[in-house]
Design a protein around this motif. Structure first.
Motif, PDB file in Angstrom:
ATOM      1  N   THR A 145      27.728  77.061  54.602  1.00  0.00           N
ATOM      2  CA  THR A 145      27.431  77.417  53.213  1.00  0.00           C
ATOM      3  C   THR A 145      28.236  78.633  52.780  1.00  0.00           C
ATOM      4  N   TYR A 254      25.103  80.114  45.576  1.00  0.00           N
ATOM      5  CA  TYR A 254      24.780  79.001  46.464  1.00  0.00           C
ATOM      6  C   TYR A 254      23.276  78.738  46.527  1.00  0.00           C
ATOM      7  N   THR A 280      27.233  74.550  47.515  1.00  0.00           N
ATOM      8  CA  THR A 280      26.150  74.204  48.430  1.00  0.00           C
ATOM      9  C   THR A 280      26.710  73.658  49.732  1.00  0.00           C
TER      10      THR A 280
END
Length: 332
Positions: A145, A254, A280
């Protein structure tokens, strides 16, 4: 075979179950799990805040272990090999965004908080040699991520001034370490003086307590604006990031632990030519590039505490409290 499952009928919402050993298909492998790490999604599952929840499913997305069984078509792995798990399923062929059937190991399918994991062989990668089992388990989801937000979406460059918000959590920790390794001038924000001190010990220039009403003025005075910001909170604090952005800066978020912003400073966004992007997890390409960076620079995840499986509720409670510095890991 023991596994930690979601059971919302219990006070702690977790239970240790005994399973029969799972069978594998021709393109799958079985991993003897040595360590598994928690992510916020595991705690959100426990709280009932995640979609498609099912009781009896083994939680956990991150894990490291040893290949204990190979499907008949698996040729690129070996019995006894030390490996880590890429928890992203069905990303698809589009590097720009995940496919509609994208999923993450650990819900709604069985995850890594178990003595064994059965998974398609293309989800398995060699464990970086410089990492312990616990460090390796801490890497995949948060590391992936962070890498995508920083490198693919954020396009970080050496020498740029980068702000990582919420230092102490897994993604922020990795984004900080990766940005330092790539030559950025890195700053962090946190509500904890201890966590800011820890970041500075890693090579961060300075940190700002986002609970202070004047932190944006302090940041602008010290830094003069950031070129790139990586954020997992969103909500109204997103406007604070707009205040400390240099002209033409990028803001990548994110997550949205603070929800949606009540208002957005649209005039500052267009006048200062800002770019605000969502991100993401990441693709297989992102995962492989992230591993290359970790191996090249011998980056070691920060592990906050290691628990045993019978301490699972305690481990999840610590995640819920949010006072960890680095990743929380469990060992079977």
């Amino acid at each position: 075979m023991k596994g930690i499952v979601l059971n919302r009928s219990l006070p702690g919402q977790l239970e240790e179950w005994n399973f029969d050993s799972f069978s594998i298909k021709e393109n799958q492998v079985k991993i003897q799990i040595k360590a598994a790490a928690l992510n916020h999604r595991d705690e959100w599952c426990r709280q009932g805040l995640y979609p498609n929840l099912k009781d009896g499913v083994i939680l956990g997305s991150d894990g490291s272990g040893i290949v204990s069984e190979l499907g008949s078509n698996v040729k690129h792995l070996a019995l006894g090999q030390k490996v880590i798990v890429n928890p992203a399923l069905n990303w698809g062929d589009n590097q720009k965004a995940q496919a509609k059937d994208f999923q993450i190991i650990g819900m709604p399918n069985h995850g890594t908080l178990a003595e064994e994991l059965v998974v398609d062989s293309d989800r398995i990668y060699p464990r970086p040699d410089h990492l312990t089992w616990e460090e390796a388990a801490a890497l995949p989801l948060a590391g992936l991520t962070a890498y995508r937000a920083l490198c693919y979406q954020g396009q970080v460059k050496s020498g740029e001034k980068v702000l990582i918000t919420g230092f102490g959590g897994g993604v922020a920790q990795f984004a900080t370490q990766f940005a330092l390794a790539l030559g950025a001038e890195v700053y962090v924000s946190s509500s904890s003086a201890y966590k800011i001190e820890k970041a500075i010990s890693l090579g961060v220039k300075a940190g700002f307590n986002y609970q202070n009403a004047d932190w944006t003025e302090e940041a602008n005075s010290k830094v003069g604006g950031f070129d790139l910001m990586i954020d997992g909170a969103a909500g109204d604090p997103l406007n604070d990031l707009i205040k400390v952005a240099s002209p033409g800066a990028r803001i990548v978020f994110y997550g949205a632990t603070r929800g949606n912003p009540g208002k957005l400073e649209a005039r500052k966004i267009f006048w200062n030519q800002l770019k605000i992007m969502g991100s993401t997890m990441g693709s297989d390409q992102d995962f492989e590039e992230m591993l290359d960076l970790v191996n090249r620079d011998k980056i070691k995840p920060i592990v906050d505490q290691v628990f045993s499986f019978d301490q699972a509720v305690q481990a999840f409670d610590k995640m819920k409290a949010g006072d960890q510095m680095g990743k929380i890991v469990l060992r079977p």
